[in-house]
Design a protein around this motif. Structure first.
Motif, PDB file in Angstrom:
ATOM      1  N   GLY A  45      30.780  32.945  67.109  1.00  0.00           N
ATOM      2  CA  GLY A  45      31.688  32.013  66.446  1.00  0.00           C
ATOM      3  C   GLY A  45      32.205  30.919  67.367  1.00  0.00           C
ATOM      4  O   GLY A  45      32.598  29.858  66.904  1.00  0.00           O
ATOM      5  N   SER A  46      32.218  31.194  68.668  1.00  0.00           N
ATOM      6  CA  SER A  46      32.729  30.211  69.621  1.00  0.00           C
ATOM      7  C   SER A  46      32.085  30.411  70.979  1.00  0.00           C
ATOM      8  O   SER A  46      31.482  31.461  71.253  1.00  0.00           O
ATOM      9  CB  SER A  46      34.251  30.350  69.761  1.00  0.00           C
ATOM     10  OG  SER A  46      34.570  31.574  70.399  1.00  0.00           O
ATOM     11  N   HIS A  47      32.246  29.431  71.814  1.00  0.00           N
ATOM     12  CA  HIS A  47      31.728  29.503  73.181  1.00  0.00           C
ATOM     13  C   HIS A  47      32.400  30.655  73.937  1.00  0.00           C
ATOM     14  O   HIS A  47      31.748  31.391  74.666  1.00  0.00           O
ATOM     15  CB  HIS A  47      31.975  28.170  73.892  1.00  0.00           C
ATOM     16  CG  HIS A  47      31.501  28.152  75.312  1.00  0.00           C
ATOM     17  ND1 HIS A  47      30.181  28.010  75.652  1.00  0.00           N
ATOM     18  CD2 HIS A  47      32.184  28.272  76.477  1.00  0.00           C
ATOM     19  CE1 HIS A  47      30.063  28.036  76.966  1.00  0.00           C
ATOM     20  NE2 HIS A  47      31.269  28.192  77.487  1.00  0.00           N
ATOM     21  N   GLU A  48      33.709  30.824  73.739  1.00  0.00           N
ATOM     22  CA  GLU A  48      34.454  31.875  74.430  1.00  0.00           C
ATOM     23  C   GLU A  48      33.967  33.262  74.020  1.00  0.00           C
ATOM     24  O   GLU A  48      33.846  34.162  74.847  1.00  0.00           O
ATOM     25  CB  GLU A  48      35.954  31.728  74.155  1.00  0.00           C
ATOM     26  CG  GLU A  48      36.589  30.515  74.801  1.00  0.00           C
ATOM     27  CD  GLU A  48      36.262  29.202  74.085  1.00  0.00           C
ATOM     28  OE1 GLU A  48      35.917  29.224  72.883  1.00  0.00           O
ATOM     29  OE2 GLU A  48      36.336  28.158  74.748  1.00  0.00           O
ATOM     30  N   GLN A  49      33.683  33.449  72.738  1.00  0.00           N
ATOM     31  CA  GLN A  49      33.183  34.729  72.248  1.00  0.00           C
ATOM     32  C   GLN A  49      31.819  35.035  72.883  1.00  0.00           C
ATOM     33  O   GLN A  49      31.570  36.153  73.335  1.00  0.00           O
ATOM     34  CB  GLN A  49      33.072  34.707  70.728  1.00  0.00           C
ATOM     35  CG  GLN A  49      32.609  36.004  70.127  1.00  0.00           C
ATOM     36  CD  GLN A  49      32.414  35.902  68.625  1.00  0.00           C
ATOM     37  OE1 GLN A  49      32.261  34.812  68.076  1.00  0.00           O
ATOM     38  NE2 GLN A  49      32.425  37.037  67.964  1.00  0.00           N
ATOM     39  N   ALA A  50      30.954  34.064  72.933  1.00  0.00           N
ATOM     40  CA  ALA A  50      29.642  34.243  73.551  1.00  0.00           C
ATOM     41  C   ALA A  50      29.792  34.538  75.042  1.00  0.00           C
ATOM     42  O   ALA A  50      29.112  35.412  75.581  1.00  0.00           O
ATOM     43  CB  ALA A  50      28.789  32.996  73.340  1.00  0.00           C
ATOM     44  N   GLN A  51      30.677  33.840  75.695  1.00  0.00           N
ATOM     45  CA  GLN A  51      30.883  34.028  77.124  1.00  0.00           C
ATOM     46  C   GLN A  51      31.383  35.443  77.420  1.00  0.00           C
ATOM     47  O   GLN A  51      30.908  36.091  78.361  1.00  0.00           O
ATOM     48  CB  GLN A  51      31.872  32.992  77.644  1.00  0.00           C
ATOM     49  CG  GLN A  51      31.965  32.931  79.138  1.00  0.00           C
ATOM     50  CD  GLN A  51      32.782  31.744  79.603  1.00  0.00           C
ATOM     51  OE1 GLN A  51      33.588  31.188  78.862  1.00  0.00           O
ATOM     52  NE2 GLN A  51      32.583  31.354  80.842  1.00  0.00           N
ATOM     53  N   ARG A  52      32.317  35.953  76.620  1.00  0.00           N
ATOM     54  CA  ARG A  52      32.818  37.323  76.812  1.00  0.00           C
ATOM     55  C   ARG A  52      31.709  38.348  76.614  1.00  0.00           C
ATOM     56  O   ARG A  52      31.566  39.298  77.389  1.00  0.00           O
ATOM     57  CB  ARG A  52      33.955  37.614  75.836  1.00  0.00           C
ATOM     58  CG  ARG A  52      35.307  37.109  76.291  1.00  0.00           C
ATOM     59  CD  ARG A  52      36.423  37.688  75.449  1.00  0.00           C
ATOM     60  NE  ARG A  52      36.234  37.482  74.021  1.00  0.00           N
ATOM     61  CZ  ARG A  52      36.614  36.423  73.335  1.00  0.00           C
ATOM     62  NH1 ARG A  52      37.220  35.428  73.961  1.00  0.00           N
ATOM     63  NH2 ARG A  52      36.404  36.330  72.040  1.00  0.00           N
ATOM     64  N   ASP A  53      30.899  38.162  75.569  1.00  0.00           N
ATOM     65  CA  ASP A  53      29.829  39.102  75.273  1.00  0.00           C
ATOM     66  C   ASP A  53      28.775  39.105  76.386  1.00  0.00           C
ATOM     67  O   ASP A  53      28.337  40.160  76.835  1.00  0.00           O
ATOM     68  CB  ASP A  53      29.185  38.760  73.930  1.00  0.00           C
ATOM     69  CG  ASP A  53      28.117  39.767  73.546  1.00  0.00           C
ATOM     70  OD1 ASP A  53      28.428  40.980  73.526  1.00  0.00           O
ATOM     71  OD2 ASP A  53      26.982  39.343  73.269  1.00  0.00           O
ATOM     72  N   ILE A  54      28.385  37.947  76.847  1.00  0.00           N
ATOM     73  CA  ILE A  54      27.360  37.839  77.881  1.00  0.00           C
ATOM     74  C   ILE A  54      27.895  38.342  79.224  1.00  0.00           C
ATOM     75  O   ILE A  54      27.174  39.001  79.972  1.00  0.00           O
ATOM     76  CB  ILE A  54      26.824  36.401  77.964  1.00  0.00           C
ATOM     77  CG1 ILE A  54      26.072  36.097  76.664  1.00  0.00           C
ATOM     78  CG2 ILE A  54      25.942  36.206  79.184  1.00  0.00           C
ATOM     79  CD1 ILE A  54      25.729  34.654  76.463  1.00  0.00           C
ATOM     80  N   THR A  55      29.148  38.091  79.521  1.00  0.00           N
ATOM     81  CA  THR A  55      29.756  38.623  80.733  1.00  0.00           C
ATOM     82  C   THR A  55      29.743  40.148  80.697  1.00  0.00           C
ATOM     83  O   THR A  55      29.456  40.803  81.702  1.00  0.00           O
ATOM     84  CB  THR A  55      31.192  38.102  80.902  1.00  0.00           C
ATOM     85  OG1 THR A  55      31.146  36.672  81.003  1.00  0.00           O
ATOM     86  CG2 THR A  55      31.860  38.676  82.135  1.00  0.00           C
ATOM     87  N   GLY A  56      30.021  40.719  79.531  1.00  0.00           N
ATOM     88  CA  GLY A  56      29.955  42.173  79.376  1.00  0.00           C
ATOM     89  C   GLY A  56      28.553  42.699  79.600  1.00  0.00           C
ATOM     90  O   GLY A  56      28.363  43.752  80.224  1.00  0.00           O
ATOM     91  N   TYR A  57      27.555  41.987  79.114  1.00  0.00           N
ATOM     92  CA  TYR A  57      26.153  42.376  79.321  1.00  0.00           C
ATOM     93  C   TYR A  57      25.835  42.441  80.811  1.00  0.00           C
ATOM     94  O   TYR A  57      25.258  43.407  81.305  1.00  0.00           O
ATOM     95  CB  TYR A  57      25.235  41.375  78.621  1.00  0.00           C
ATOM     96  CG  TYR A  57      23.776  41.470  79.031  1.00  0.00           C
ATOM     97  CD1 TYR A  57      22.952  42.465  78.533  1.00  0.00           C
ATOM     98  CD2 TYR A  57      23.219  40.550  79.909  1.00  0.00           C
ATOM     99  CE1 TYR A  57      21.617  42.548  78.896  1.00  0.00           C
ATOM    100  CE2 TYR A  57      21.886  40.623  80.280  1.00  0.00           C
ATOM    101  CZ  TYR A  57      21.086  41.621  79.772  1.00  0.00           C
ATOM    102  OH  TYR A  57      19.765  41.707  80.143  1.00  0.00           O
ATOM    103  N   ILE A  58      26.237  41.421  81.540  1.00  0.00           N
ATOM    104  CA  ILE A  58      25.944  41.366  82.973  1.00  0.00           C
ATOM    105  C   ILE A  58      26.728  42.438  83.727  1.00  0.00           C
ATOM    106  O   ILE A  58      26.164  43.185  84.526  1.00  0.00           O
ATOM    107  CB  ILE A  58      26.260  39.970  83.546  1.00  0.00           C
ATOM    108  CG1 ILE A  58      25.351  38.916  82.916  1.00  0.00           C
ATOM    109  CG2 ILE A  58      26.127  39.964  85.068  1.00  0.00           C
ATOM    110  CD1 ILE A  58      25.783  37.497  83.176  1.00  0.00           C
ATOM    111  N   ALA A  59      28.029  42.512  83.472  1.00  0.00           N
ATOM    112  CA  ALA A  59      28.900  43.410  84.223  1.00  0.00           C
ATOM    113  C   ALA A  59      28.624  44.878  83.943  1.00  0.00           C
ATOM    114  O   ALA A  59      28.747  45.718  84.837  1.00  0.00           O
ATOM    115  CB  ALA A  59      30.358  43.091  83.922  1.00  0.00           C
ATOM    116  N   ASP A  60      28.242  45.219  82.726  1.00  0.00           N
ATOM    117  CA  ASP A  60      28.043  46.621  82.376  1.00  0.00           C
ATOM    118  C   ASP A  60      26.568  46.997  82.303  1.00  0.00           C
ATOM    119  O   ASP A  60      26.069  47.769  83.107  1.00  0.00           O
ATOM    120  CB  ASP A  60      28.734  46.927  81.041  1.00  0.00           C
ATOM    121  CG  ASP A  60      28.586  48.377  80.635  1.00  0.00           C
ATOM    122  OD1 ASP A  60      28.695  49.259  81.512  1.00  0.00           O
ATOM    123  OD2 ASP A  60      28.346  48.642  79.440  1.00  0.00           O
TER     124      ASP A  60
END
Length: 84
Positions: A45-60
């Motif tokens: 829905g937003s750039h911030e939502q995508a950024q949080r999801d992708i950061t989670g992918y990388i970090a976890d």
């Protein structure tokens, strides 16, 4: 994923990690994995939502659970902590 959000994320990450270099096999492989394993046809829905999801992918997932053939089939964190 919205094309504009996709382009903004890719360019943002590329600028941070590559500077002026645009053709880096390791980073291109990472983006391929990100798109095929995580994002797929997902809509954000937003750039911030995508950024949080992708950061989670990388970090976890990417650093702790995804195995890498170049790291003796270990996740990056386990490989770095091993005696290789």
């Amino acid at each position: 994923m919205n094309r504009e959000i996709h382009v903004r994320i890719c360019e943002s990450v590329r600028v941070r990690f590559l500077g002026a270099t645009r053709h880096n096999a390791v980073v291109e492989r990472f983006f391929r994995s990100l798109k095929s394993e995580w994002i797929g046809e997902q809509e954000y829905g937003s750039h911030e939502q995508a950024q949080r999801d992708i950061t989670g992918y990388i970090a976890d997932f990417y650093n702790y659970r995804r195995i890498h053939s170049a790291a003796n089939n270990l996740p990056p964190v386990r490989y770095e902590n091993s005696n290789y």
